[in-house]
Write a protein that holds these residues in place. Sequence first.
Motif, short mmCIF file in Angstrom:
data_model
loop_
_atom_site.label_atom_id
_atom_site.label_comp_id
_atom_site.label_asym_id
_atom_site.label_seq_id
_atom_site.Cartn_x
_atom_site.Cartn_y
_atom_site.Cartn_z
N TRP A 146 0.84 -1.20 0.00
CA TRP A 146 0.00 0.00 0.00
C TRP A 146 0.87 1.25 0.00
N ARG A 147 1.95 1.23 0.79
CA ARG A 147 2.86 2.38 0.81
C ARG A 147 3.49 2.59 -0.57
N ALA A 148 3.78 1.50 -1.27
CA ALA A 148 4.33 1.62 -2.63
C ALA A 148 3.30 2.25 -3.56
N LEU A 149 2.03 1.85 -3.42
CA LEU A 149 0.97 2.45 -4.23
C LEU A 149 0.87 3.94 -3.97
N GLU A 150 0.88 4.34 -2.71
CA GLU A 150 0.81 5.76 -2.38
C GLU A 150 1.99 6.53 -2.97
N ALA A 151 3.19 5.95 -2.89
CA ALA A 151 4.37 6.61 -3.45
C ALA A 151 4.25 6.75 -4.96
N ASP A 152 3.74 5.71 -5.62
CA ASP A 152 3.57 5.77 -7.07
C ASP A 152 2.54 6.83 -7.46
N ILE A 153 1.49 6.97 -6.68
CA ILE A 153 0.48 7.99 -6.96
C ILE A 153 1.09 9.39 -6.79
N ARG A 154 1.86 9.58 -5.72
CA ARG A 154 2.52 10.88 -5.51
C ARG A 154 3.44 11.21 -6.68
N THR A 155 4.20 10.23 -7.14
CA THR A 155 5.11 10.44 -8.26
C THR A 155 4.33 10.81 -9.52
N ALA A 156 3.24 10.10 -9.79
CA ALA A 156 2.43 10.38 -10.98
C ALA A 156 1.81 11.77 -10.91
N VAL A 157 1.32 12.16 -9.76
CA VAL A 157 0.71 13.48 -9.59
C VAL A 157 1.79 14.56 -9.77
#
Length: 163
Positions: A146-157
């Motif tokens: 889940w933390r990896a998903l959040e980091a990927d979303i932050r990077t994409a944004v």
Amino acid sequence: MTRQLAAVAAEADRPNMIFVHRDADREGPTARRTEIAVAAAENSVLEPVVPVIPVRHLEAWLLLSEGEIRRAVGRPRGSVPLSLPSLREIEEKDCKTILRRALVEAGETSGRRRQKASTDAAFSAYRKVLLERLDIDGPVRELPSWRALEADIRTAVSRLMSA
């Protein structure tokens, strides 16, 4: 997945961001990330692609609330033990099998009702309810996937904001 990304790339009205869900299964999250990145590149997808990769199965994220499992099957005050894995070990287990068993047990039924509750259709319906009720600010935030998903979303944004 390649076919779906090709369809998105061919659309006239393309999205700003694309989320691609793939369970890690036996291949592991790194292999799945590479698979998603390669498919995006092969299909000339320019938008940020966010990999959504539960470590083994999406069901790992759904096993974190015994109360929600009981509510999903309509037995919020149930008392049958569900034997759910701890937060620390959850991403190492066969979560799909564990969730399927827990949903049937939580229903506290027998005979035909129990048999009906163990069908694929019932499992899919219960899983949908659990996904809709997933507390994204709850224990799921402790899981590495889940933390990896959040980091990927932050990077994409961030990528979108800088474009």
